[in-house]
Design an enzyme around this catalytic site. Structure first.
Site, PDB file in Angstrom:
ATOM      1  N   ARG A   1       0.812  10.016   5.904  1.00 20.56           N
ATOM      2  CA  ARG A   1       1.241   8.598   6.130  1.00 20.56           C
ATOM      3  C   ARG A   1       2.446   8.029   5.610  1.00 20.56           C
ATOM      4  O   ARG A   1       2.582   6.872   5.553  1.00 20.56           O
ATOM      5  CB  ARG A   1      -0.068   7.887   5.736  1.00 20.56           C
ATOM      6  CG  ARG A   1      -1.477   8.494   5.993  1.00 20.56           C
ATOM      7  CD  ARG A   1      -2.438   7.145   5.894  1.00 20.56           C
ATOM      8  NE  ARG A   1      -3.798   7.708   5.703  1.00 20.56           N
ATOM      9  CZ  ARG A   1      -4.549   8.323   6.752  1.00 20.56           C
ATOM     10  NH1 ARG A   1      -4.065   8.621   7.975  1.00 20.56           N
ATOM     11  NH2 ARG A   1      -5.842   8.582   6.579  1.00 20.56           N
TER      12      ARG A   1
ATOM     13  N   SER B   1     -10.090   5.706  -4.894  1.00 25.34           N
ATOM     14  CA  SER B   1     -10.842   6.961  -4.917  1.00 25.34           C
ATOM     15  C   SER B   1     -10.406   8.019  -5.933  1.00 25.34           C
ATOM     16  O   SER B   1     -11.413   8.421  -6.782  1.00 25.34           O
ATOM     17  CB  SER B   1     -11.161   7.512  -3.717  1.00 25.34           C
ATOM     18  OG  SER B   1     -10.002   7.894  -3.057  1.00 25.34           O
TER      19      SER B   1
ATOM     20  N   TYR C   1     -15.294   0.949  -7.064  1.00 21.11           N
ATOM     21  CA  TYR C   1     -16.377   1.551  -6.829  1.00 21.11           C
ATOM     22  C   TYR C   1     -17.715   1.551  -7.908  1.00 21.11           C
ATOM     23  O   TYR C   1     -18.855   1.700  -7.650  1.00 21.11           O
ATOM     24  CB  TYR C   1     -16.132   3.160  -6.399  1.00 21.11           C
ATOM     25  CG  TYR C   1     -15.440   3.392  -5.393  1.00 21.11           C
ATOM     26  CD1 TYR C   1     -15.800   3.245  -4.084  1.00 21.11           C
ATOM     27  CD2 TYR C   1     -13.852   3.492  -5.537  1.00 21.11           C
ATOM     28  CE1 TYR C   1     -14.822   3.414  -2.765  1.00 21.11           C
ATOM     29  CE2 TYR C   1     -12.925   3.794  -4.444  1.00 21.11           C
ATOM     30  CZ  TYR C   1     -13.615   3.529  -3.303  1.00 21.11           C
ATOM     31  OH  TYR C   1     -12.476   3.801  -2.022  1.00 21.11           O
TER      32      TYR C   1
ATOM     33  N   GLU D   1       7.475  -6.451   1.378  1.00 23.58           N
ATOM     34  CA  GLU D   1       6.245  -6.523   2.362  1.00 23.58           C
ATOM     35  C   GLU D   1       5.399  -7.789   1.840  1.00 23.58           C
ATOM     36  O   GLU D   1       4.748  -8.451   2.989  1.00 23.58           O
ATOM     37  CB  GLU D   1       5.580  -5.272   1.917  1.00 23.58           C
ATOM     38  CG  GLU D   1       6.006  -3.904   2.380  1.00 23.58           C
ATOM     39  CD  GLU D   1       5.884  -3.746   4.070  1.00 23.58           C
ATOM     40  OE1 GLU D   1       5.230  -4.528   4.571  1.00 23.58           O
ATOM     41  OE2 GLU D   1       6.114  -2.594   4.631  1.00 23.58           O
TER      42      GLU D   1
ATOM     43  N   LYS E   1      -2.213  -1.680  -3.868  1.00 28.54           N
ATOM     44  CA  LYS E   1      -2.935  -0.327  -3.961  1.00 28.54           C
ATOM     45  C   LYS E   1      -2.166   0.976  -3.981  1.00 28.54           C
ATOM     46  O   LYS E   1      -1.429   1.260  -3.134  1.00 28.54           O
ATOM     47  CB  LYS E   1      -3.809  -0.415  -2.726  1.00 28.54           C
ATOM     48  CG  LYS E   1      -4.504   0.919  -2.321  1.00 28.54           C
ATOM     49  CD  LYS E   1      -5.515   0.577  -0.959  1.00 28.54           C
ATOM     50  CE  LYS E   1      -6.075   1.735  -0.587  1.00 28.54           C
ATOM     51  NZ  LYS E   1      -6.316   2.083   0.657  1.00 28.54           N
TER      52      LYS E   1
ATOM     53  N   ARG F   1     -10.687  10.185   1.782  1.00 28.49           N
ATOM     54  CA  ARG F   1     -10.380  10.751   3.000  1.00 28.49           C
ATOM     55  C   ARG F   1     -11.756  11.690   3.182  1.00 28.49           C
ATOM     56  O   ARG F   1     -12.198  11.891   4.350  1.00 28.49           O
ATOM     57  CB  ARG F   1      -9.374  11.520   2.975  1.00 28.49           C
ATOM     58  CG  ARG F   1      -8.301  10.278   3.261  1.00 28.49           C
ATOM     59  CD  ARG F   1      -6.748  11.043   3.378  1.00 28.49           C
ATOM     60  NE  ARG F   1      -6.015   9.717   3.090  1.00 28.49           N
ATOM     61  CZ  ARG F   1      -4.218   9.829   2.823  1.00 28.49           C
ATOM     62  NH1 ARG F   1      -3.893  11.170   2.913  1.00 28.49           N
ATOM     63  NH2 ARG F   1      -3.752   8.965   2.751  1.00 28.49           N
TER      64      ARG F   1
ATOM     65  N   LYS G   1       0.878  -1.034  -0.049  1.00 32.57           N
ATOM     66  CA  LYS G   1      -0.018  -0.111  -0.036  1.00 32.57           C
ATOM     67  C   LYS G   1       0.863   1.114  -0.093  1.00 32.57           C
ATOM     68  O   LYS G   1       1.792   1.395   0.889  1.00 32.57           O
ATOM     69  CB  LYS G   1      -0.742  -0.078   1.277  1.00 32.57           C
ATOM     70  CG  LYS G   1      -1.746   1.190   1.383  1.00 32.57           C
ATOM     71  CD  LYS G   1      -2.722   1.168   2.332  1.00 32.57           C
ATOM     72  CE  LYS G   1      -3.638   2.350   2.702  1.00 32.57           C
ATOM     73  NZ  LYS G   1      -4.640   2.177   3.652  1.00 32.57           N
TER      74      LYS G   1
HETATM   75  C1  PBG Z   1      -7.216   3.195   5.492  1.00 36.04           C
HETATM   76  C2  PBG Z   1      -7.722   3.238   3.784  1.00 36.04           C
HETATM   77  C3  PBG Z   1      -7.493   4.309   2.999  1.00 36.04           C
HETATM   78  C4  PBG Z   1      -8.192   3.578   1.769  1.00 36.04           C
HETATM   79  C5  PBG Z   1      -8.490   2.440   2.030  1.00 36.04           C
HETATM   80  N1  PBG Z   1      -8.286   2.191   3.151  1.00 36.04           N
HETATM   81  C6  PBG Z   1      -7.098   5.666   2.953  1.00 36.04           C
HETATM   82  C7  PBG Z   1      -5.805   5.757   3.500  1.00 36.04           C
HETATM   83  O1  PBG Z   1      -4.836   4.987   3.496  1.00 36.04           O
HETATM   84  O2  PBG Z   1      -5.351   7.195   3.534  1.00 36.04           O
HETATM   85  C8  PBG Z   1      -8.077   4.500   0.418  1.00 36.04           C
HETATM   86  C9  PBG Z   1      -9.056   3.808  -0.727  1.00 36.04           C
HETATM   87  C10 PBG Z   1      -9.489   4.814  -1.522  1.00 36.04           C
HETATM   88  O3  PBG Z   1      -8.720   5.873  -1.700  1.00 36.04           O
HETATM   89  O4  PBG Z   1     -10.319   4.605  -2.428  1.00 36.04           O
HETATM   90  N2  PBG Z   1      -8.214   2.644   6.234  1.00 36.04           N
END
Ligand code: PBG
Length: 329
Positions: free
Chosen positions: A223, A280, A319, A239, A254, A211, A201
């Site tokens: 992060r 997203s 989505y 990882e 991701k 968010r 990730k």
């Molecule tokens: C953390 C999480 C995130 C997403 C999924 N799980 C946000 C992040 O790590 O900041 C992002 C998913 C997306 O952008 O569609 N709980």
């Protein structure tokens, strides 16, 4: 000049020929739909930066889940947005917390007819929006405390399994999270609950709209201290190997589209299912261009999802899952 005897165009001449020789299939069962449930919502709240996506009520999420299951979608990935947040994210493992209530509702309604996947993280639940609990360093900075966070993830995993999750999906990128969760689940009698590890990730600007949807932007900092740097590919394989060794049943990459090389590398490195999350920001870009009439929305969506499958993802989290699944019938 003669093109010669070898003419690849022969196999492209009709739709039936193209279907026959297609190397990659996009099927509804490979798609997973993320859903947001907001504890204090009285009606579904549209997410401005994600046209077509809403923060659901407990009631409307059941309808959306029905729609997805009917369309043949393979699973649902659930995110809870609690009414109360605190510094340790107490609502995340509260048996009456929004995610646990939703899991119980959906498990009662669908039984084992779909796969309920619970996102396992703290950012939606903490007042500071970070994915773990914080600790002050000797120099007065606040950082996410890795091992204290593992204790929280362990109890959250058990709460989600108890509430009916078939799969828990730790997304916080803490070291050792898969092992800690596996031990906790097994110790509580949930050895059949699977782990989908968000193994690779990345710290991505493409999570921006999420968010808004999950109300989890970090109150300070970012992060990058726990999510991966976009520059690194070998690190993703490291990882993944760690998560597999700790008992991950499936691994995830991701975001998806800017990381298709990682999807392919992970696919080649492991023999367990690989998921890719079309996130997203990737969704928002397509919706924005389509709303302007600049692209053919449906054709672009199917092309992108097929590309993620072709790169090596067995499972695509999107989505668009319900809508795309209907197109694929
Ligand atoms: C953390 C999480 C995130 C997403 C999924 N799980 C946000 C992040 O790590 O900041 C992002 C998913 C997306 O952008 O569609 N709980």
């Amino acid at each position: 000049m003669d093109a010669g005897p070898i003419r690849p165009r022969r196999l492209r001449g009709t739709a039936a020929l193209r279907r026959l020789v297609a190397e990659t299939a996009l099927t509804p069962a490979d798609l997973v739909l993320p859903l947001f449930v907001k504890e204090d919502a009285r009606e579904p709240v549209p997410v401005a930066s994600m046209p077509g996506v809403v923060q659901h009520t407990r009631d409307s999420v059941r309808k959306a889940a029905h729609d997805a299951v009917e369309a043949g979608v393979g699973g649902l990935l659930l995110f809870g947005i609690p009414a109360q947040k605190d510094d340790r994210g107490s609502a995340a493992d509260d048996p009456d917390g929004i995610i646990q209530r939703t899991l119980r509702d959906l498990r009662t309604e669908f039984g084992d007819d779909t796969v309920l996947i619970a996102d396992l993280c703290l950012d939606e639940y903490t007042s500071h929006g970070h994915c773990g609990v914080l600790r002050e360093t000797r120099t007065g900075e606040w950082i996410v405390d890795n091992d204290a966070t593992l204790d929280r993830y362990a109890t959250i995993a058990v709460a989600q399994a108890e509430a009916g999750a078939h799969v828990v999906a730790p997304s916080g990128m803490m070291d050792g999270q898969v092992g800690a969760i596996r031990t906790a689940l097994d110790g509580a009698g949930f050895s059949d609950t699977a782990i989908l590890a968000y193994s690779a990730k990345y710290a991505s600007a493409l999570y921006g709209p999420f968010r808004d949807a999950a109300e989890c932007a970090p109150a300070f900092g970012d992060r990058r201290g726990y999510q991966q740097d976009a520059a690194n590919a070998r690190e993703a394989l490291r990882e993944v190997a760690l998560d597999v060794a700790q008992g991950a049943d499936m691994v995830m990459v991701k975001p998806a589209l800017a990381y298709l090389d990682i999807v392919r590398a992970v696919r080649n490195a492991v023999d367990i299912p690989v998921a890719a999350y079309h996130v997203s920001g990737e969704y928002a870009m397509v919706e924005a261009a389509a709303a302007q009439g600049w692209i053919d929305r449906r054709a672009v969506i199917l092309e992108l999802l097929t590309g993620i499958r072709r790169a090596g993802a067995d499972i695509v989290i999107t989505y668009w899952a319900s809508e795309a699944a209907r197109w694929l019938h």
